[in-house]
Write an enzyme that holds these catalytic residues in place. Structure first.
Site, mmCIF file in Angstrom:
data_model
loop_
_atom_site.group_PDB
_atom_site.id
_atom_site.type_symbol
_atom_site.label_atom_id
_atom_site.label_comp_id
_atom_site.label_asym_id
_atom_site.label_seq_id
_atom_site.Cartn_x
_atom_site.Cartn_y
_atom_site.Cartn_z
ATOM 1 C CB ALA A 62 -0.927 0.007 1.210
ATOM 2 C CB CYS A 93 6.331 10.738 0.756
ATOM 3 S SG CYS A 93 7.193 9.318 0.049
ATOM 4 N N GLY A 123 -4.716 6.461 5.839
ATOM 5 C CA GLY A 123 -5.943 5.688 6.022
ATOM 6 C C GLY A 123 -5.886 4.390 5.248
ATOM 7 N N GLY A 177 0.258 5.119 -0.316
ATOM 8 C CA GLY A 177 -0.779 6.141 -0.390
ATOM 9 C C GLY A 177 -0.998 6.791 0.952
ATOM 10 N N GLY A 178 -2.196 7.310 1.161
ATOM 11 C CA GLY A 178 -2.529 8.001 2.403
ATOM 12 C C GLY A 178 -2.531 7.060 3.600
#
Length: 454
Positions: free
Chosen positions: A188, A242, A193, A190-191
């Site tokens: 994963a 990031c 959450g 991404g954000g």
């Protein structure tokens, strides 16, 4: 087709493809992995244009560079690495290592990196003879789907099994959650959450943490050179990476000279109280980053703030009014804006960086511009980061480059500090299971109790 039936269908096809692919040789596997990278390299311009137009983020020229750069560095790092069958024999320990696939990989990819993250994760997955199903961000589904389509067309000539690489063409949170629960391993990117959902899926997962790269400038460096590198990193793709630089932490006696070096290289410096507040209010809403500034130019960010800046401004520097929770500017800003700080001693500079990391970004990355190895080691020992980038633009090198030893990737693990399972750059080795054969070492002599406890 309802969501569960759709995902079940993708998984079924993926398992059939993976079982066939499991029988490919190292040479066959590498030919396909190389082809994935070459497709993105050869179509860099078209894919960059699509990504900017669909997401409304970033800079076309920088996305071209990213598509070409990541495809080159990642393939170069995988070339010649064993990932099929026996990969290592250790005569000293008697251990023989055998690489085996994990199965079906589920890859959740972000809107900020909609081309190279699917490419990268597909390369790592296939290097380990896995199949992969990609769940793209809904705001980047067209360019991600087109990328996968181009790749699938190209790998046909290498007799790649059908459905080895699949993508959810109409993504949703429901479909992504169903995918993560159905695959053998999740990646994963991404954000937070989505990363948390991946770790809650009940399947082994690799995720990323939030970035907030603190940048310490030591006293013994060329400030002009440091400013150029930091600006190059912070402005790359309008600051959506990031690993992009977030702060400038300089010695109080050098601070004015450092700021002048930045201004000379295209920075707009904000020290006026009223102007600072305008930027804070524009960039953060109730402490959360305003999505309207993400991946936007400094001119656009200034326009949202109601501040006029020169047309040739590359980056905005804002003097912070505190560290950590004392100023919201100490958080991650996914646009070409940086906060600035003064330190009295090098140790205090590291403390400022750590305080900001403790607010946001712990476990990710930090950068230092220094020629003092003792200072570099001190920062490395005292900052809760998985990587410390030295004398390089962090944004474009923390994820690996030809000029450092970090593994080329688009997924940067942040360790337990960032609630991640790894504290290194994610790569193909995380996509293989390893069986170990332990041979009996008849010629070994067991140590005596006295020797053991001596």
């Amino acid at each position: 087709m309802e969501a569960k039936a759709y995902i079940d269908s993708l998984i079924e096809k993926s398992r059939i493809a993976q079982k066939e692919f499991e029988n490919f040789t190292q040479e066959q596997v590498d030919a396909i992995v190389k082809e994935i990278a070459k497709v993105v390299y050869d179509n860099a311009e078209e894919l960059a244009k699509m990504a900017v137009e669909e997401t409304g983020m970033g800079v076309y020229e920088h996305k071209v560079l990213k598509n070409k750069g990541k495809s080159k560095t990642i393939w170069n790092s995988l070339k010649g690495k064993k990932s099929v069958g026996i990969i290592n024999r250790d005569a000293e320990t008697g251990i023989v290592e055998i690489a085996k696939p994990m199965g079906v990989v589920g890859s959740v990819t972000p809107t900020t990196n909609p081309i190279v993250t699917p490419m990268c994760n597909a390369m790592f997955a296939l290097k380990g003879r896995n199949s992969i199903v990609i769940a793209p961000h809904p705001r980047a589904k067209q360019c991600s789907t087109y990328t996968v389509k181009l790749i699938n067309e190209a790998i046909k000539k290498h007799n790649a099994p059908e459905n080895l690489i699949q993508i959810i063409e109409e993504p949703s949170i429901e479909k992504t959650n169903l995918l993560m629960a159905a695959v053998d391993v999740v990646v994963a990117t991404g954000g937070m959450g989505m990363v948390k959902a991946a770790y809650s899926s009940g399947k082994p997962a690799y995720g990323v943490g939030a970035g907030n790269v603190q940048v310490i400038i030591d006293r013994d460096v060329d400030f002009d050179d440091a400013a150029q590198k930091i600006i190059a990193g912070r402005t790359f793709d309008n600051g959506i990476i990031c690993s992009g630089e977030q702060t400038v932490i300089a010695h109080e006696d050098d601070y004015d000279k450092v700021i002048e070096a930045f201004k000379k290289n295209g920075a707009y410096y904000v020290s006026d109280k009223e102007e600072k507040e305008k930027f804070r209010n524009a960039m953060f809403i109730n402490g959360a980053l305003n999505k309207d500034v993400v991946g936007q130019s400094p001119q656009k960010v200034a326009e949202i703030a109601g501040v006029e800046i020169p047309a040739d401004t590359k980056v905005i520097l804002i003097e912070a009014d505190g560290i950590g929770v004392e100023d919201v500017l100490c958080k991650e800003k996914m646009c070409p804006v940086m906060a600035t700080f003064r330190y009295k001693t090098f140790e205090e500079g590291v403390r400022i960086a750590q305080t900001n990391l403790s607010l946001e970004g712990a476990g990710h990355s930090a950068a230092i511009h220094s020629n003092n190895n003792e200072h570099i080691d001190y920062a490395g020992e005292n900052l809760t980061v998985s990587r410390l980038v030295v004398n390089q633009p962090s944004s474009t090198t923390a994820g690996g480059s030809f000029f450092n030893g970090f593994a080329p990737t688009t997924t940067l693990g942040c360790g337990s500090w960032g609630n991640n399972s790894i504290s290194e750059n994610f790569t193909y080795k995380h996509m293989i299971n390893i069986s170990r054969i332990g041979h009996y070492m008849a010629d070994r002599v067991a140590p005596t109790d006295e020797e053991i406890w001596a």
